[in-house]
Design a protein around this motif. Sequence first.
Motif, PDB file in Angstrom:
ATOM      1  N   SER A  77       0.838  -1.195   0.000  1.00 53.80           N
ATOM      2  CA  SER A  77       0.000   0.000   0.000  1.00 53.80           C
ATOM      3  C   SER A  77       0.879   1.253   0.000  1.00 53.80           C
ATOM      4  O   SER A  77       0.562   2.241  -0.677  1.00 53.80           O
ATOM      5  N   TYR A  78       1.987   1.201   0.723  1.00 47.96           N
ATOM      6  CA  TYR A  78       2.933   2.323   0.684  1.00 47.96           C
ATOM      7  C   TYR A  78       3.607   2.410  -0.689  1.00 47.96           C
ATOM      8  O   TYR A  78       3.764   3.511  -1.245  1.00 47.96           O
ATOM      9  N   TYR A  79       3.956   1.270  -1.246  1.00 47.40           N
ATOM     10  CA  TYR A  79       4.601   1.248  -2.563  1.00 47.40           C
ATOM     11  C   TYR A  79       3.702   1.879  -3.622  1.00 47.40           C
ATOM     12  O   TYR A  79       4.148   2.692  -4.439  1.00 47.40           O
ATOM     13  N   GLY A  80       2.417   1.516  -3.619  1.00 45.22           N
ATOM     14  CA  GLY A  80       1.487   2.070  -4.605  1.00 45.22           C
ATOM     15  C   GLY A  80       1.341   3.570  -4.468  1.00 45.22           C
ATOM     16  O   GLY A  80       1.281   4.293  -5.475  1.00 45.22           O
ATOM     17  N   LEU A 108       4.705   5.250  -5.586  1.00 43.27           N
ATOM     18  CA  LEU A 108       4.860   5.127  -7.038  1.00 43.27           C
ATOM     19  C   LEU A 108       3.983   6.134  -7.766  1.00 43.27           C
ATOM     20  O   LEU A 108       4.418   6.772  -8.733  1.00 43.27           O
ATOM     21  N   MET A 109       2.752   6.312  -7.305  1.00 45.05           N
ATOM     22  CA  MET A 109       1.858   7.239  -7.961  1.00 45.05           C
ATOM     23  C   MET A 109       2.301   8.682  -7.767  1.00 45.05           C
ATOM     24  O   MET A 109       2.102   9.526  -8.651  1.00 45.05           O
ATOM     25  N   VAL A 110       2.918   8.977  -6.627  1.00 45.94           N
ATOM     26  CA  VAL A 110       3.457  10.321  -6.406  1.00 45.94           C
ATOM     27  C   VAL A 110       4.540  10.630  -7.444  1.00 45.94           C
ATOM     28  O   VAL A 110       4.630  11.743  -7.964  1.00 45.94           O
ATOM     29  N   GLY A 170      12.292  10.112  -8.831  1.00 50.15           N
ATOM     30  CA  GLY A 170      12.332   8.728  -8.360  1.00 50.15           C
ATOM     31  C   GLY A 170      13.554   8.450  -7.505  1.00 50.15           C
ATOM     32  O   GLY A 170      13.481   7.729  -6.502  1.00 50.15           O
ATOM     33  N   GLY A 171      14.700   9.026  -7.898  1.00 51.53           N
ATOM     34  CA  GLY A 171      15.923   8.838  -7.122  1.00 51.53           C
ATOM     35  C   GLY A 171      15.801   9.410  -5.718  1.00 51.53           C
ATOM     36  O   GLY A 171      16.223   8.784  -4.739  1.00 51.53           O
ATOM     37  N   PRO A 219       8.845   3.754 -12.348  1.00 53.71           N
ATOM     38  CA  PRO A 219       8.306   4.937 -13.033  1.00 53.71           C
ATOM     39  C   PRO A 219       8.787   5.070 -14.479  1.00 53.71           C
ATOM     40  O   PRO A 219       8.009   5.443 -15.360  1.00 53.71           O
ATOM     41  N   LEU A 220      10.056   4.768 -14.733  1.00 57.71           N
ATOM     42  CA  LEU A 220      10.577   4.842 -16.096  1.00 57.71           C
ATOM     43  C   LEU A 220       9.919   3.786 -16.982  1.00 57.71           C
ATOM     44  O   LEU A 220       9.619   4.038 -18.153  1.00 57.71           O
TER      45      LEU A 220
END
Length: 503
Positions: free
Chosen positions: A46-49, A52-54, A89-90, A127-128
């Motif tokens: 849930s944190y990953y999703g 990732l969307m951010v 992302g970095g 993301p890429l």
Amino acid sequence: MPLLLKQLAIRTGSIFIVKIMGLIGRISLIRLVGAEGIGLYQIAYSYYGLALMVIVGGFPTVLAMLTAKDPAQGWFWFRRISLLLIGLGGIISYVTFLLSPQIAELLGNPNLHFAIRCIAPALFVVPLLSLLRGYLQGLERYSVIAFSELIEQAVRMGALVVIVILLLPKGSPIAVGGGILGTFLAALVSFLLLIFACRFVQQDSLDKGYPHQHRTDRNSMFSWILHTSLIISFTRLLVPLSDCIDAIIIPNRLQAAGFTASEATSIFGVITGMAMIVVYMPTIVTAALSHTLTMKIVSDWKEGQVAKFYERTRCALELGWVWGCTAGILIFTYSKYISWYIFGTYEASEPIRYLAAVPLLVGLRELTTSMLWAQERKKVPLVGLIVGICIAIPIQYFLVAVPGFSYAGPSVGILCLELVTVSWNIGALKLSRVGIRLRPLIVDMILLFILMLAVTLGMNSLMTYHVSNIFQLALGITLYSGGAALYIFWRSRSMNDVLFQSK
């Protein structure tokens, strides 16, 4: 075969295989780490999703729309946006790795520390990968996207199971965290594969001589991309944000109802790691329809072909309705057997039954969201989701803590969120303009209920002959699915020309 029908078949087939591989991997994980382990996995994801969307936002969708109109412009902005995502992302990946103990505490379970740390590398690569797939979607290279998704899922599930088995002696939290590294490895392999394929795809697209539009000032174009991406990202961000809030609220409120922390995590795992996998599985059809139809209805609206736009819209919504009702009735009727034969426990049967309406609601939400985006009305789904979340969160907060509402509370919250959102979208589309009539839709549901009732009565009559349960289940599902397939084929015979014509 019409181009859109071929694309829909490719997209549906690939998503179905990916989902099946994911289901097999998830079942393997459940068998290895149990309900509590899958609960930890779901909370971490849930944190990953959300993270990732951010990072990704709505950039892939915007890039797909831009590339569909002008591939050269799409390639130019793909390279520019990639640099932005690399930086963003970095930063988020590094912060996630550095602050993993604090994030685990925020999520309400310190055991998630290692899992959160293992998520960090994926936040840089995925993301890429999503952006590159958005570019290829604009070129309508669905076969390339499908192949990359199959490779990604195969690597992810294989790595997940192997790593979990190797780390299981160190405990479930460590094993689950290590298994999440499979997400990073799979995304990296898929991204490198697409980079290699993209060289040929790009050259082929340019050789075909796409018409180039007038070059807009790049500063104004970037402003449009950023603005549109933000609107889309806010809409999509609300779903993982809601999931993340659920991951915090539900286990904590279950403890308030008298469950231990371990039991609360297990219940959360059953709902999100078992029941929701089953009820969301049928939405692959509507997701594929939405994915392949988006570029067509965008083109219809942009070219002023309003009548064709609403005609496609009506057919897509009716097809989504029939499919959602078909899948929901099947899931509701056979929830007990589905839970036992897939997960090896009856524990998930209750939430599966509660959530049987999800295939219908989610399918219609995905279709209506795509239609509103095509009309450049991107704020409407955003507002609908906000309203749905504002209603769902208080419901979950109060109901989950009620003794005896362990599964019912979260399920009601999930259904309220979906029902409010899809109702908001449908209201904004104005059914009178779309041309949908309610009477045929009611007839659809009644006929499907009658079909299931007939199949159920037939299966019950077999009990007098001492036929095995597994045979009854297989025969019942086969008869219902076959009858429903014939009805869907008959129902959609007049929709084929509308949906699948190129122009």
